[in-house]
Design a protein around this motif. Structure first.
Motif, PDB file in Angstrom:
ATOM      1  N   GLY A 296      31.186  46.287  45.075  1.00 23.57           N
ATOM      2  CA  GLY A 296      32.566  46.054  45.501  1.00 23.57           C
ATOM      3  C   GLY A 296      32.891  44.597  45.689  1.00 23.57           C
ATOM      4  N   GLN A 297      32.220  43.702  44.942  1.00 29.15           N
ATOM      5  CA  GLN A 297      32.436  42.269  45.152  1.00 29.15           C
ATOM      6  C   GLN A 297      32.147  41.468  43.899  1.00 29.15           C
ATOM      7  OE1 GLN A 297      29.640  41.730  48.374  1.00 29.15           O
ATOM      8  NE2 GLN A 297      28.048  40.990  47.006  1.00 29.15           N
ATOM      9  N   GLN A 298      32.595  40.212  43.938  1.00 23.24           N
ATOM     10  CA  GLN A 298      32.364  39.279  42.839  1.00 23.24           C
ATOM     11  C   GLN A 298      30.894  38.887  42.784  1.00 23.24           C
ATOM     12  OE1 GLN A 298      35.000  35.863  42.772  1.00 23.24           O
ATOM     13  NE2 GLN A 298      33.455  34.565  41.820  1.00 23.24           N
ATOM     14  N   ILE A 299      30.352  38.797  41.539  1.00 24.82           N
ATOM     15  CA  ILE A 299      28.949  38.412  41.389  1.00 24.82           C
ATOM     16  C   ILE A 299      28.761  37.169  40.533  1.00 24.82           C
ATOM     17  CG2 ILE A 299      28.020  40.714  41.818  1.00 24.82           C
ATOM     18  CD1 ILE A 299      27.841  41.100  38.773  1.00 24.82           C
ATOM     19  N   ASP A 300      29.785  36.761  39.764  1.00 19.55           N
ATOM     20  CA  ASP A 300      29.641  35.561  38.943  1.00 19.55           C
ATOM     21  C   ASP A 300      31.003  35.161  38.401  1.00 19.55           C
ATOM     22  OD1 ASP A 300      28.399  33.434  37.690  1.00 19.55           O
ATOM     23  OD2 ASP A 300      26.839  34.663  36.756  1.00 19.55           O
ATOM     24  N   GLN A 301      31.061  33.969  37.816  1.00 20.40           N
ATOM     25  CA  GLN A 301      32.259  33.525  37.122  1.00 20.40           C
ATOM     26  C   GLN A 301      31.850  32.624  35.963  1.00 20.40           C
ATOM     27  OE1 GLN A 301      34.740  31.510  39.918  1.00 20.40           O
ATOM     28  NE2 GLN A 301      33.309  29.865  40.293  1.00 20.40           N
ATOM     29  N   PHE A 302      32.745  32.524  34.962  1.00 16.08           N
ATOM     30  CA  PHE A 302      32.398  31.872  33.711  1.00 16.08           C
ATOM     31  C   PHE A 302      33.528  30.944  33.257  1.00 16.08           C
ATOM     32  CE2 PHE A 302      30.226  35.865  34.122  1.00 16.08           C
ATOM     33  CZ  PHE A 302      28.925  35.600  33.718  1.00 16.08           C
ATOM     34  N   PRO A 303      33.606  29.733  33.798  1.00 11.56           N
ATOM     35  CA  PRO A 303      34.659  28.799  33.385  1.00 11.56           C
ATOM     36  C   PRO A 303      34.540  28.447  31.898  1.00 11.56           C
ATOM     37  CG  PRO A 303      33.557  28.066  35.396  1.00 11.56           C
ATOM     38  CD  PRO A 303      32.733  29.179  34.836  1.00 11.56           C
ATOM     39  N   LEU A 304      35.676  28.061  31.305  1.00 14.55           N
ATOM     40  CA  LEU A 304      35.712  27.735  29.883  1.00 14.55           C
ATOM     41  C   LEU A 304      36.142  26.282  29.660  1.00 14.55           C
ATOM     42  CD1 LEU A 304      37.583  30.964  28.714  1.00 14.55           C
ATOM     43  CD2 LEU A 304      35.110  30.572  28.765  1.00 14.55           C
ATOM     44  N   PRO A 305      35.460  25.303  30.263  1.00 10.71           N
ATOM     45  CA  PRO A 305      35.919  23.916  30.174  1.00 10.71           C
ATOM     46  C   PRO A 305      35.808  23.317  28.779  1.00 10.71           C
ATOM     47  CG  PRO A 305      33.750  23.999  31.192  1.00 10.71           C
ATOM     48  CD  PRO A 305      34.217  25.422  31.052  1.00 10.71           C
ATOM     49  N   THR A 306      34.863  23.797  27.979  1.00 13.77           N
ATOM     50  CA  THR A 306      34.642  23.179  26.663  1.00 13.77           C
ATOM     51  C   THR A 306      35.663  23.619  25.621  1.00 13.77           C
ATOM     52  OG1 THR A 306      33.128  24.942  25.986  1.00 13.77           O
ATOM     53  CG2 THR A 306      32.170  23.039  27.104  1.00 13.77           C
ATOM     54  N   LEU A 307      36.494  24.614  25.935  1.00 18.07           N
ATOM     55  CA  LEU A 307      37.428  25.149  24.952  1.00 18.07           C
ATOM     56  C   LEU A 307      38.837  24.564  25.083  1.00 18.07           C
ATOM     57  CD1 LEU A 307      36.431  28.936  24.986  1.00 18.07           C
ATOM     58  CD2 LEU A 307      35.668  27.151  23.420  1.00 18.07           C
ATOM     59  N   SER A 308      39.075  23.704  26.060  1.00 20.98           N
ATOM     60  CA  SER A 308      40.423  23.176  26.322  1.00 20.98           C
ATOM     61  C   SER A 308      41.416  24.311  26.510  1.00 20.98           C
ATOM     62  CB  SER A 308      40.876  22.259  25.179  1.00 20.98           C
ATOM     63  OG  SER A 308      39.986  21.169  25.024  1.00 20.98           O
ATOM     64  N   CYS A 309      40.989  25.321  27.212  1.00 21.97           N
ATOM     65  CA  CYS A 309      41.806  26.511  27.451  1.00 21.97           C
ATOM     66  C   CYS A 309      42.922  26.191  28.443  1.00 21.97           C
ATOM     67  CB  CYS A 309      40.909  27.622  28.002  1.00 21.97           C
ATOM     68  SG  CYS A 309      41.773  29.086  28.602  1.00 21.97           S
ATOM     69  N   ALA A 310      44.133  26.724  28.159  1.00 16.17           N
ATOM     70  CA  ALA A 310      45.256  26.594  29.083  1.00 16.17           C
ATOM     71  C   ALA A 310      45.513  27.895  29.829  1.00 16.17           C
ATOM     72  CB  ALA A 310      46.511  26.166  28.331  1.00 16.17           C
ATOM     73  N   TRP A 311      45.267  29.024  29.191  1.00 14.04           N
ATOM     74  CA  TRP A 311      45.441  30.333  29.808  1.00 14.04           C
ATOM     75  C   TRP A 311      44.730  31.398  28.984  1.00 14.04           C
ATOM     76  CZ3 TRP A 311      47.507  32.712  25.731  1.00 14.04           C
ATOM     77  CH2 TRP A 311      48.389  31.997  24.916  1.00 14.04           C
ATOM     78  N   VAL A 312      44.324  32.463  29.652  1.00 20.10           N
ATOM     79  CA  VAL A 312      43.754  33.638  28.992  1.00 20.10           C
ATOM     80  C   VAL A 312      44.819  34.721  28.962  1.00 20.10           C
ATOM     81  CG1 VAL A 312      42.088  35.518  29.243  1.00 20.10           C
ATOM     82  CG2 VAL A 312      41.352  33.142  29.523  1.00 20.10           C
ATOM     83  N   GLY A 313      44.960  35.383  27.802  1.00 21.50           N
ATOM     84  CA  GLY A 313      45.974  36.411  27.675  1.00 21.50           C
ATOM     85  C   GLY A 313      45.464  37.823  27.867  1.00 21.50           C
ATOM     86  N   ALA A 314      44.239  38.119  27.393  1.00 21.98           N
ATOM     87  CA  ALA A 314      43.690  39.465  27.489  1.00 21.98           C
ATOM     88  C   ALA A 314      42.175  39.383  27.471  1.00 21.98           C
ATOM     89  CB  ALA A 314      44.180  40.331  26.326  1.00 21.98           C
ATOM     90  N   VAL A 315      41.515  40.388  28.049  1.00 25.50           N
ATOM     91  CA  VAL A 315      40.051  40.450  28.053  1.00 25.50           C
ATOM     92  C   VAL A 315      39.609  41.845  27.646  1.00 25.50           C
ATOM     93  CG1 VAL A 315      39.874  38.698  29.849  1.00 25.50           C
ATOM     94  CG2 VAL A 315      39.856  41.102  30.493  1.00 25.50           C
ATOM     95  N   ARG A 316      38.419  41.946  27.032  1.00 25.11           N
ATOM     96  CA  ARG A 316      37.859  43.245  26.654  1.00 25.11           C
ATOM     97  C   ARG A 316      36.347  43.169  26.743  1.00 25.11           C
ATOM     98  NH1 ARG A 316      40.147  47.716  23.454  1.00 25.11           N
ATOM     99  NH2 ARG A 316      39.003  49.483  24.312  1.00 25.11           N
ATOM    100  N   LEU A 317      35.769  44.005  27.583  1.00 19.01           N
ATOM    101  CA  LEU A 317      34.321  44.086  27.719  1.00 19.01           C
ATOM    102  C   LEU A 317      33.721  44.871  26.565  1.00 19.01           C
ATOM    103  CD1 LEU A 317      34.065  44.762  31.528  1.00 19.01           C
ATOM    104  CD2 LEU A 317      32.751  43.002  30.344  1.00 19.01           C
ATOM    105  N   SER A 318      32.523  44.453  26.126  1.00 23.43           N
ATOM    106  CA  SER A 318      31.822  45.189  25.087  1.00 23.43           C
ATOM    107  C   SER A 318      31.337  46.529  25.646  1.00 23.43           C
ATOM    108  CB  SER A 318      30.635  44.370  24.574  1.00 23.43           C
ATOM    109  OG  SER A 318      29.709  44.131  25.613  1.00 23.43           O
TER     110      SER A 318
END
Length: 367
Positions: A264-286
């Motif tokens: 029931g809690q956060q366990i990690d995070q994955f910043p995307l600094p190398t991609l020059s990302c401005a925003w994420v629109g959608a996500v899909r887990l494998s």
């Protein structure tokens, strides 16, 4: 609140129910409804377009203060030796007439048809009845579809809007592969917003003010998987497979955050600094829960809409590929995508507007 115009009444009401953890400020919902209605170019069916556009976003919650140092294993997933079915590529948000093979078209502009892009890149329509438009719909491995949408019980009656609005149902509907309705249940609680994140063979996973909730399709019983406080911040996009929940917050629009729903809690995070990302629109887990694919945009619009993939075990960026241009009628193109196996992603860029449109499919291998 003052009365709102009838032509956007259903749109705003439905948007309020679709904004994940609706913060109680209808002005924000109204603004999102107008913005997404313009994006969908569907003035006469604004309610449907807005509901689809807003599914599972904008949860207003507090920030998380601590993080688990270790990454617990994924559970509730097929064994490594099992053959995992490909995820179905549902065209969530498609609203218009589309080409589907030589000389064939499919009309997805109504309230009872939803679309799926099947292998071979043909559009398969499905009949899903029970609402005025669909906030979200999910295709299950067994051919069923689970959908959530608003149904106006007082059409044509102007009303002050908000989560306490009279004469509104939020229906959870399950249909068989032949379109037969197996379940229709009003899951609205007056005074609360609700929207659907995803579903599996036994449950629908709903955003409520309490947090992420598992709703049993058989009994209707609910339990909180991740509480309101733990989710932390407005949510732009999210997905759930097994016990793994990935989301991207408004406050950090380029940082996927991983949760374990057993803890029931956060366990990690994955910043995307190398991609020059401005925003994420959608996500899909494998399907195995070990990777996540994301659509994102850079500050430079010429870079267009892109897809990237992350492997959780070593935090590797597996792919970074252009899929669509930005600009013109739609600054952030509507993109649907699904995993065909643990490494292959199939998707489609979906135009929304007048006339007959052509969906652009794509196939990406993440290695």
């Amino acid at each position: 609140m003052n009365e709102i115009p009838r032509e956007v009444e259903v749109a705003v009401r439905a948007a309020a129910s679709a904004t994940g953890g609706y913060a109680g400020k209808l002005d924000n919902v109204y603004r999102r409804a107008r913005r997404n209605r313009r994006r969908r170019l569907a003035a006469t069916s604004a309610g449907v377009a807005t509901v689809v556009a807003l599914a599972g976003v904008a949860l207003a919650l507090r920030s998380v203060e601590k993080r688990e140092p270790a990454l617990p294993p994924a559970t509730g997933l097929p064994s490594p030796s099992a053959e995992v079915p490909a995820q179905r590529l549902m065209l969530d948000g498609a609203n218009g007439v589309y080409e589907s093979g030589p000389g064939l078209t499919v009309d997805l502009s109504g309230t009872t048809r939803v679309g799926e892009l099947v292998p071979g890149d043909e559009i398969l329509p499905h009949w899903v009845d029970g609402a005025d438009g669909w906030d979200r719909f999910v295709g299950l491995d067994d051919g069923r579809i689970v959908a959530l949408g608003a149904h106006d019980l007082m059409p044509g009656t102007p009303r002050s809007d908000g989560v306490d609005v009279e004469g509104l149902q939020i229906n959870l509907v399950v249909t068989a592969a032949d379109g037969a309705v197996q379940l229709k249940r009003d899951v609205r609680r007056k005074g609360e917003a609700v929207s659907m994140l995803t579903a599996d063979s036994t449950a629908a996973y709903l955003w409520r003010p309490a947090g992420l909730v598992e709703h049993d399709l058989g009994s209707g019983r609910e339990r909180v998987l991740v509480p309101h406080k733990a989710l932390g911040g407005g949510i732009r996009a999210a997905d759930l497979v097994g016990n793994r929940l990935v989301l991207v917050r408004d406050s950090a629009p380029c940082t996927p955050v991983l949760f374990d729903t057993i803890l029931g809690q956060q366990i990690d995070q994955f910043p995307l600094p190398t991609l020059s990302c401005a925003w994420v629109g959608a996500v899909r887990l494998s399907p195995d829960g070990e990777r996540v694919a994301l659509t994102y945009g850079k500050s430079d619009r010429a870079q267009g809409e892109r897809v990237t993939g992350i492997r959780f075990s070593d935090r590797a960026i597996l792919v970074d590929q252009w899929i669509a241009s930005r600009g013109g009628k739609v600054d952030q193109p509507l993109v649907s995508f699904a995993w065909q196996d643990a490494t292959t992603l199939r998707g489609a860029v979906v135009p929304v507007g007048p006339g007959t449109s052509k969906i652009t499919p794509f196939l990406i291998t993440t290695s």
